[in-house]
Design a protein around this motif. Structure first.
Motif, PDB file in Angstrom:
ATOM      1  N   MET A 116       1.070  -0.999  -0.006  1.00 20.82           N
ATOM      2  CA  MET A 116      -0.143  -0.189   0.052  1.00 20.82           C
ATOM      3  C   MET A 116       0.778   1.281  -0.049  1.00 20.82           C
ATOM      4  O   MET A 116       0.406   2.332  -0.579  1.00 20.82           O
ATOM      5  CB  MET A 116      -0.850  -0.039   1.148  1.00 20.82           C
ATOM      6  CG  MET A 116      -2.087  -1.057   1.055  1.00 20.82           C
ATOM      7  SD  MET A 116      -2.862  -1.309   2.636  1.00 20.82           S
ATOM      8  CE  MET A 116      -3.428   0.534   3.135  1.00 20.82           C
ATOM      9  N   GLN A 117       1.971   1.063   0.664  1.00 24.44           N
ATOM     10  CA  GLN A 117       2.973   2.196   0.771  1.00 24.44           C
ATOM     11  C   GLN A 117       3.610   2.622  -0.613  1.00 24.44           C
ATOM     12  O   GLN A 117       3.482   3.724  -1.175  1.00 24.44           O
ATOM     13  CB  GLN A 117       3.986   2.166   1.579  1.00 24.44           C
ATOM     14  CG  GLN A 117       3.643   2.001   3.272  1.00 24.44           C
ATOM     15  CD  GLN A 117       3.418   3.516   3.751  1.00 24.44           C
ATOM     16  OE1 GLN A 117       3.598   4.633   3.042  1.00 24.44           O
ATOM     17  NE2 GLN A 117       2.749   3.450   4.776  1.00 24.44           N
ATOM     18  N   GLU A 118       3.757   1.351  -1.362  1.00 24.23           N
ATOM     19  CA  GLU A 118       4.135   1.793  -2.691  1.00 24.23           C
ATOM     20  C   GLU A 118       3.326   2.454  -3.588  1.00 24.23           C
ATOM     21  O   GLU A 118       3.525   3.195  -4.534  1.00 24.23           O
ATOM     22  CB  GLU A 118       4.755   0.402  -3.423  1.00 24.23           C
ATOM     23  CG  GLU A 118       6.042  -0.152  -3.038  1.00 24.23           C
ATOM     24  CD  GLU A 118       6.454  -1.505  -3.536  1.00 24.23           C
ATOM     25  OE1 GLU A 118       6.175  -1.454  -4.789  1.00 24.23           O
ATOM     26  OE2 GLU A 118       7.012  -2.190  -2.913  1.00 24.23           O
ATOM     27  N   ASP A 119       1.764   1.843  -3.685  1.00 27.51           N
ATOM     28  CA  ASP A 119       1.010   2.057  -4.369  1.00 27.51           C
ATOM     29  C   ASP A 119       0.457   3.658  -4.210  1.00 27.51           C
ATOM     30  O   ASP A 119       0.081   4.345  -4.930  1.00 27.51           O
ATOM     31  CB  ASP A 119      -0.286   1.270  -4.570  1.00 27.51           C
ATOM     32  CG  ASP A 119       0.312  -0.229  -4.893  1.00 27.51           C
ATOM     33  OD1 ASP A 119       1.189  -0.157  -5.872  1.00 27.51           O
ATOM     34  OD2 ASP A 119      -0.267  -1.162  -4.767  1.00 27.51           O
ATOM     35  N   LEU A 120       0.252   3.858  -3.009  1.00 28.60           N
ATOM     36  CA  LEU A 120      -0.544   5.259  -2.359  1.00 28.60           C
ATOM     37  C   LEU A 120       0.301   6.082  -2.027  1.00 28.60           C
ATOM     38  O   LEU A 120      -0.173   7.168  -1.732  1.00 28.60           O
ATOM     39  CB  LEU A 120      -1.773   4.695  -1.540  1.00 28.60           C
ATOM     40  CG  LEU A 120      -2.630   3.588  -1.655  1.00 28.60           C
ATOM     41  CD1 LEU A 120      -3.647   3.050  -0.598  1.00 28.60           C
ATOM     42  CD2 LEU A 120      -3.575   4.141  -2.874  1.00 28.60           C
ATOM     43  N   GLY A 121       1.594   5.837  -1.621  1.00 28.05           N
ATOM     44  CA  GLY A 121       2.447   6.764  -1.256  1.00 28.05           C
ATOM     45  C   GLY A 121       2.578   6.604   0.264  1.00 28.05           C
ATOM     46  O   GLY A 121       2.115   5.895   0.886  1.00 28.05           O
ATOM     47  N   GLU A 122       2.933   7.908   0.974  1.00 30.59           N
ATOM     48  CA  GLU A 122       3.130   7.886   2.596  1.00 30.59           C
ATOM     49  C   GLU A 122       1.743   7.962   2.944  1.00 30.59           C
ATOM     50  O   GLU A 122       1.017   8.925   3.132  1.00 30.59           O
ATOM     51  CB  GLU A 122       3.850   9.123   2.699  1.00 30.59           C
ATOM     52  CG  GLU A 122       5.493   8.685   2.478  1.00 30.59           C
ATOM     53  CD  GLU A 122       6.050   7.940   3.343  1.00 30.59           C
ATOM     54  OE1 GLU A 122       5.669   7.620   4.673  1.00 30.59           O
ATOM     55  OE2 GLU A 122       6.946   7.019   2.789  1.00 30.59           O
ATOM     56  N   ILE A 123       1.231   6.862   3.500  1.00 34.70           N
ATOM     57  CA  ILE A 123      -0.042   6.926   4.253  1.00 34.70           C
ATOM     58  C   ILE A 123       0.278   6.417   5.674  1.00 34.70           C
ATOM     59  O   ILE A 123       1.356   5.888   6.052  1.00 34.70           O
ATOM     60  CB  ILE A 123      -0.832   5.850   3.804  1.00 34.70           C
ATOM     61  CG1 ILE A 123      -0.216   4.279   3.797  1.00 34.70           C
ATOM     62  CG2 ILE A 123      -1.372   6.012   2.260  1.00 34.70           C
ATOM     63  CD1 ILE A 123      -1.290   3.247   3.239  1.00 34.70           C
ATOM     64  N   SER A 124      -0.388   6.978   6.595  1.00 35.40           N
ATOM     65  CA  SER A 124      -0.258   6.744   7.874  1.00 35.40           C
ATOM     66  C   SER A 124      -1.398   5.912   8.670  1.00 35.40           C
ATOM     67  O   SER A 124      -2.494   6.083   8.189  1.00 35.40           O
ATOM     68  CB  SER A 124      -0.159   8.088   8.787  1.00 35.40           C
ATOM     69  OG  SER A 124       0.181   8.034  10.059  1.00 35.40           O
ATOM     70  N   GLY A 125      -1.041   5.169   9.631  1.00 33.55           N
ATOM     71  CA  GLY A 125      -1.962   4.573  10.224  1.00 33.55           C
ATOM     72  C   GLY A 125      -1.319   3.290  11.093  1.00 33.55           C
ATOM     73  O   GLY A 125      -0.238   3.181  11.572  1.00 33.55           O
ATOM     74  N   ARG A 126      -2.140   2.368  11.603  1.00 35.03           N
ATOM     75  CA  ARG A 126      -1.759   1.140  12.402  1.00 35.03           C
ATOM     76  C   ARG A 126      -2.437   0.105  11.985  1.00 35.03           C
ATOM     77  O   ARG A 126      -3.609  -0.038  11.558  1.00 35.03           O
ATOM     78  CB  ARG A 126      -2.016   1.664  14.063  1.00 35.03           C
ATOM     79  CG  ARG A 126      -1.191   2.749  14.630  1.00 35.03           C
ATOM     80  CD  ARG A 126      -1.676   3.143  15.915  1.00 35.03           C
ATOM     81  NE  ARG A 126      -1.245   2.001  16.856  1.00 35.03           N
ATOM     82  CZ  ARG A 126      -1.373   1.908  18.087  1.00 35.03           C
ATOM     83  NH1 ARG A 126      -2.127   2.896  18.512  1.00 35.03           N
ATOM     84  NH2 ARG A 126      -1.143   0.992  18.950  1.00 35.03           N
ATOM     85  N   MET A 127      -1.919  -1.072  12.396  1.00 31.51           N
ATOM     86  CA  MET A 127      -2.497  -2.566  12.045  1.00 31.51           C
ATOM     87  C   MET A 127      -2.751  -3.204  13.341  1.00 31.51           C
ATOM     88  O   MET A 127      -1.915  -3.052  14.291  1.00 31.51           O
ATOM     89  CB  MET A 127      -1.398  -3.273  11.217  1.00 31.51           C
ATOM     90  CG  MET A 127      -0.046  -3.524  11.728  1.00 31.51           C
ATOM     91  SD  MET A 127       0.892  -4.530  10.441  1.00 31.51           S
ATOM     92  CE  MET A 127       1.361  -3.167   9.387  1.00 31.51           C
ATOM     93  N   PHE A 128      -3.770  -3.866  13.310  1.00 31.53           N
ATOM     94  CA  PHE A 128      -4.241  -4.689  14.634  1.00 31.53           C
ATOM     95  C   PHE A 128      -4.548  -6.073  14.433  1.00 31.53           C
ATOM     96  O   PHE A 128      -5.567  -6.264  13.249  1.00 31.53           O
ATOM     97  CB  PHE A 128      -5.349  -3.738  15.543  1.00 31.53           C
ATOM     98  CG  PHE A 128      -5.069  -2.514  15.660  1.00 31.53           C
ATOM     99  CD1 PHE A 128      -4.126  -2.255  16.898  1.00 31.53           C
ATOM    100  CD2 PHE A 128      -5.488  -1.390  15.147  1.00 31.53           C
ATOM    101  CE1 PHE A 128      -3.719  -0.873  17.120  1.00 31.53           C
ATOM    102  CE2 PHE A 128      -5.221  -0.047  15.429  1.00 31.53           C
ATOM    103  CZ  PHE A 128      -4.349   0.269  16.422  1.00 31.53           C
ATOM    104  N   VAL A 129      -4.251  -6.996  15.078  1.00 36.61           N
ATOM    105  CA  VAL A 129      -4.845  -8.392  14.829  1.00 36.61           C
ATOM    106  C   VAL A 129      -4.727  -8.670  16.585  1.00 36.61           C
ATOM    107  O   VAL A 129      -4.051  -9.086  17.252  1.00 36.61           O
ATOM    108  CB  VAL A 129      -3.435  -9.301  14.449  1.00 36.61           C
ATOM    109  CG1 VAL A 129      -3.965 -10.692  14.399  1.00 36.61           C
ATOM    110  CG2 VAL A 129      -2.912  -8.898  13.271  1.00 36.61           C
ATOM    111  N   ASP A 130      -6.225  -8.458  16.828  1.00 37.62           N
ATOM    112  CA  ASP A 130      -6.801  -8.986  18.175  1.00 37.62           C
ATOM    113  C   ASP A 130      -5.828  -8.481  19.279  1.00 37.62           C
ATOM    114  O   ASP A 130      -5.520  -8.935  20.305  1.00 37.62           O
ATOM    115  CB  ASP A 130      -6.812 -10.445  18.354  1.00 37.62           C
ATOM    116  CG  ASP A 130      -7.672 -10.958  19.414  1.00 37.62           C
ATOM    117  OD1 ASP A 130      -8.313 -10.183  19.917  1.00 37.62           O
ATOM    118  OD2 ASP A 130      -7.486 -11.662  19.725  1.00 37.62           O
ATOM    119  N   SER A 131      -5.395  -7.373  19.089  1.00 38.50           N
ATOM    120  CA  SER A 131      -4.406  -6.598  20.201  1.00 38.50           C
ATOM    121  C   SER A 131      -4.795  -5.130  20.464  1.00 38.50           C
ATOM    122  O   SER A 131      -3.706  -4.711  21.106  1.00 38.50           O
ATOM    123  CB  SER A 131      -2.997  -6.683  19.478  1.00 38.50           C
ATOM    124  OG  SER A 131      -2.862  -5.941  18.353  1.00 38.50           O
ATOM    125  N   ALA A 132      -5.863  -4.781  20.360  1.00 36.68           N
ATOM    126  CA  ALA A 132      -6.123  -3.432  20.760  1.00 36.68           C
ATOM    127  C   ALA A 132      -7.523  -3.196  20.986  1.00 36.68           C
ATOM    128  O   ALA A 132      -8.490  -3.994  20.468  1.00 36.68           O
ATOM    129  CB  ALA A 132      -5.690  -2.369  19.685  1.00 36.68           C
TER     130      ALA A 132
END
Length: 313
Positions: free
Chosen positions: A120-136
């Motif tokens: 996604m960073q490659e395709d959409l440029g500098e995006i910001s955010g976080r990823m979660f897997v049952d951890s928040a």
């Protein structure tokens, strides 16, 4: 070239499939007004049991913008964990939830998400955010439902049409807009198989009493199983799949293709006596990268003792 929200959504889904996810749904980051009163009522009735963390960060659970600054979009991802019938434990094995057969899903799914994030960073440029897997404090199933991946069944699980419910759910909270998907209808109908099959009566339609669930007793509960508990755990020593196993929609389940989720031969061949005689050293070796380590050997021993005592009575 600047992409519009529809193109962004399409691109994210394409990359999600390439990263190995089964399905991907998009939602606008907003307040979950439908879930707010349900969550409040669930907590007020004490249905979380000793899972005190469920009462923490109430506002963040209902609004991802309070969890991740600038969040505009919630990307819901699901990953199949249904095992091949040939890679399931022996019939006289104590029972362990299917999600814990192989390597800890947090590690496996997080690695897949990192692949997606980099793409996604490659395709959409500098995006910001976080990823979660049952951890928040994120209501994973609510967001998956909102994005149309499935509906939340009477057993409280996300059910995907003609796919079933043996899926891990994960989310990406990102700071760019993407065209949202819409929810689908509920296809549980008049079926009550999950409710009828639950040995601890933890289920009423669309309502799960977490303090009565076998998964709660075998994993979340840190103290001894209360003397007042008289239910038969049906040999489950880590988690429980009863309400999923009886669900008609899971007849559509197909085996996953992820080697890291496959059970080791040593685990598959363990008999009851092997579990009962499990040493701390062998436990650490067998379950070093497994979700089972969460309950610790003392938790497993407690669960086995409870089941054996019930079987003797």
């Amino acid at each position: 070239m600047t992409l519009d929200s529809k193109q962004v959504s399409s691109l994210i889904k394409k990359r999600a499939f390439e990263a190995g996810f089964s399905f991907c749904g998009i939602s606008k980051a907003d307040f979950l007004d439908e879930e707010a009163p349900r969550l409040e009522a669930w907590l007020n009735q004490g249905l979380q049991g000793e899972m005190a963390y469920m009462a923490n960060h109430f506002d963040k659970r209902l609004d991802p913008r309070k969890l991740v600054e600038g969040c505009q979009t919630v990307v819901s991802l699901v990953f199949n964990y249904y095992p091949s019938p040939s890679l399931t434990p022996l019939n006289h094995h104590f029972k362990v939830s299917k999600y814990a057969f192989g390597e800890d899903y947090h590690r496996v799914v997080k690695d897949k998400m990192q692949v997606l994030w980099d793409a996604m960073q490659e395709d959409l440029g500098e995006i910001s955010g976080r990823m979660f897997v049952d951890s928040a404090p994120v209501l994973e199933k609510a967001w998956a439902k909102k994005s149309g991946l499935g509906w939340i069944g009477k057993n409280g699980n996300l059910i995907i049409p003609k796919q079933g419910s043996f899926y891990f759910i994960a989310e990406l909270l990102i700071d760019i807009p993407a065209e949202p998907d819409g929810p689908i209808k509920d296809f549980c109908g008049t079926c009550t198989r999950c409710i009828d099959a639950c040995p601890t009566e933890a289920l009423t339609p669309y309502w799960v009493d977490g303090s009565k669930c076998i998964s709660y007793f075998t994993i979340e509960l840190k103290e001894g199983i209360p003397a007042s508990m008289k239910s038969d755990f049906q040999d489950w020593i880590f988690g429980c799949d009863i309400c999923q196993d009886v669900c008609p929609w899971n007849r559509f389940s197909t085996p996953h293709q992820e080697p890291r989720l496959e059970a080791k031969l040593t685990f598959l061949e363990m008999e009851r006596g092997d579990w009962e005689d499990l040493s701390e050293e062998v436990f650490k070796e067998l379950f070093h990268y497994s979700a089972i380590k969460r309950t610790k050997i003392t938790g497993l021993q407690r669960n086995i003792q409870y089941i054996n005592k019930k079987n003797e009575s």
